[in-house]
Motif scaffolding. Structure first.
Motif, mmCIF file in Angstrom:
data_model
loop_
_atom_site.group_PDB
_atom_site.id
_atom_site.type_symbol
_atom_site.label_atom_id
_atom_site.label_comp_id
_atom_site.label_asym_id
_atom_site.label_seq_id
_atom_site.Cartn_x
_atom_site.Cartn_y
_atom_site.Cartn_z
ATOM 1 N N SER A 86 -5.886 -1.903 -3.120
ATOM 2 C CA SER A 86 -6.972 -0.404 -3.227
ATOM 3 C C SER A 86 -7.444 -0.667 -1.726
ATOM 4 O O SER A 86 -7.689 1.173 -0.970
ATOM 5 C CB SER A 86 -7.768 -0.414 -4.141
ATOM 6 O OG SER A 86 -9.238 -1.650 -3.931
ATOM 7 N N ALA A 87 -8.402 -1.517 -0.950
ATOM 8 C CA ALA A 87 -8.496 -0.960 0.566
ATOM 9 C C ALA A 87 -7.989 -0.722 1.679
ATOM 10 O O ALA A 87 -7.709 0.499 1.785
ATOM 11 C CB ALA A 87 -9.750 -2.515 0.610
ATOM 12 N N GLN A 146 -9.735 -0.827 -8.791
ATOM 13 C CA GLN A 146 -11.412 -0.731 -8.898
ATOM 14 C C GLN A 146 -12.083 -1.464 -9.784
ATOM 15 O O GLN A 146 -11.750 -1.771 -10.496
ATOM 16 C CB GLN A 146 -11.903 0.606 -7.964
ATOM 17 C CG GLN A 146 -10.013 0.831 -6.361
ATOM 18 C CD GLN A 146 -10.358 1.838 -6.007
ATOM 19 O OE1 GLN A 146 -10.596 2.643 -6.226
ATOM 20 N NE2 GLN A 146 -11.663 1.632 -4.530
ATOM 21 N N ALA A 148 -6.338 3.127 0.647
ATOM 22 C CA ALA A 148 -7.212 3.809 0.482
ATOM 23 C C ALA A 148 -7.104 4.100 2.747
ATOM 24 O O ALA A 148 -6.876 5.152 3.244
ATOM 25 C CB ALA A 148 -8.637 2.994 0.395
ATOM 26 N N TRP A 165 0.502 -1.201 0.118
ATOM 27 C CA TRP A 165 0.132 -0.182 -0.677
ATOM 28 C C TRP A 165 1.144 1.070 -0.139
ATOM 29 O O TRP A 165 0.473 2.280 -0.378
ATOM 30 C CB TRP A 165 -1.446 -0.111 1.434
ATOM 31 C CG TRP A 165 0.293 -0.427 2.755
ATOM 32 C CD1 TRP A 165 0.483 0.866 3.373
ATOM 33 C CD2 TRP A 165 0.281 -1.575 2.671
ATOM 34 N NE1 TRP A 165 0.617 0.295 4.349
ATOM 35 C CE2 TRP A 165 0.933 -0.951 4.439
ATOM 36 C CE3 TRP A 165 0.272 -3.372 3.092
ATOM 37 C CZ2 TRP A 165 1.511 -1.504 4.977
ATOM 38 C CZ3 TRP A 165 0.983 -3.149 3.879
ATOM 39 C CH2 TRP A 165 1.275 -3.090 4.787
ATOM 40 N N ASN A 222 -5.012 7.535 -5.600
ATOM 41 C CA ASN A 222 -4.709 5.520 -6.118
ATOM 42 C C ASN A 222 -3.188 5.620 -7.433
ATOM 43 O O ASN A 222 -2.023 4.829 -7.107
ATOM 44 C CB ASN A 222 -5.861 5.292 -7.466
ATOM 45 C CG ASN A 222 -5.147 4.026 -7.149
ATOM 46 O OD1 ASN A 222 -3.982 2.884 -6.542
ATOM 47 N ND2 ASN A 222 -6.214 2.312 -7.753
ATOM 48 N N ASP A 227 -12.392 2.171 1.533
ATOM 49 C CA ASP A 227 -12.261 1.456 -0.489
ATOM 50 C C ASP A 227 -12.675 2.986 -1.001
ATOM 51 O O ASP A 227 -12.311 3.401 -2.574
ATOM 52 C CB ASP A 227 -12.492 0.186 -0.606
ATOM 53 C CG ASP A 227 -11.738 -0.351 -1.515
ATOM 54 O OD1 ASP A 227 -10.073 0.232 -2.240
ATOM 55 O OD2 ASP A 227 -11.875 -0.851 -2.001
#
Length: 276
Positions: A57-58, A99, A61, A36, A76, A68
């Protein structure tokens, strides 16, 4: 507009894309320990066990203190531009959790991903702009989802990366569809040019069952990505999933969660030692 682009040539990027493709071997799955940030990328990139790198992505985020669903294309991409040079420095292909492709910004985003150094992406069929029963998004119609996969690949070809790897994620199970419907979507996505299919089981339904995994492996000729229930007692192991014939295993945001639990526990231990 992007602030920094990859220094690698299209030829070398496509070589990395071919490497990423080759790592998807049903029965000998590619294990992706999703990252991440630049810091997490630096931790795993030098490891010989790390054959490729992937974002979640979560987790990205969460690093911005967002959900997310609230992760924007710009944020992103910002994370990707920090991570990609680290992957490149270690010769590891990078795939990005993209996503749902951010609606009409699909081509724009793919160009920026490739310019940054990514050679693959996850693309979901749950569109945030799709009008759902509660106004919170819904599944794309199959043909529209396929068309979006084709658009990604066409953009990648224009960028000199014809072997860009699309891991097509379907949220059909979360939408209340059957495993058969999820497999049918997956087959359509493979026909549209995706290299692999990610059937997302989701924590709310307890992920995919062993029987669902076996059925999906058979229906998709092994070109299946499943999410490992990291740290969940009784969950299928990497070894078991490999024996079932999957081609790719990811951990999503669970690595970030485990890391933060370890930080919290260490802080509690330190305060206990000093009597605070």
């Amino acid at each position: 507009m992007s602030t920094s682009h990859s220094s690698t040539s299209p030829n070398s990027r496509n070589t990395l894309a071919l490497t990423l493709k080759s790592l998807h071997q049903p029965g000998t799955p590619l294990l992706l320990t999703n990252i991440w940030s630049a810091l997490s990328a630096t931790a795993i990139a030098p490891l010989p066990q790390t054959r490729a790198m992937a974002t979640a992505s979560a987790a990205v985020a969460s690093s911005y203190n967002l959900t997310d669903d609230d992760l924007t294309l710009e944020l992103n991409l910002q994370a990707v531009r920090l991570i990609a040079p680290i992957a490149q420095a270690h010769g590891k292909p990078l795939t990005v959790d993209f996503q749902d492709g951010y609606g009409d910004r699909l081509e724009e985003g793919i160009r920026e991903l490739i310019a940054a150094g990514a050679v693959g992406c996850n693309l979901e069929d749950w569109g945030r702009e799709v009008e759902g029963a509660e106004g919170k998004g819904g599944l794309y119609e199959i043909e529209r989802a396929c068309e979006r996969i084709r658009r990604v690949l066409a953009t990648a070809r224009e960028m000199g990366v014809p072997d860009f790897v699309v891991n097509a994620r379907t949220d059909a199970l979360l939408a209340g569809c059957s495993i058969d419907e999820a497999i049918a979507r997956g087959k359509a996505y493979l026909d549209a040019g995706a290299h692999n299919v990610f059937i997302w089981g989701g924590s709310k339904r307890g992920g995919m069952s062993g029987e669902e995994v076996k059925k999906a492996v058979e229906g998709l000729d092994g070109q299946l990505n499943v999410s490992l229930k990291l740290g969940v007692e009784g969950a299928l192991s990497v070894k078991e999933l490999g024996e079932m014939g999957v081609a790719r295993i990811s951990v999503g945001p669970r690595l970030l969660m485990r890391a933060m639990e370890m930080v919290s526990e260490e802080v509690r231990r330190l305060h206990t030692e000093v009597g605070v």
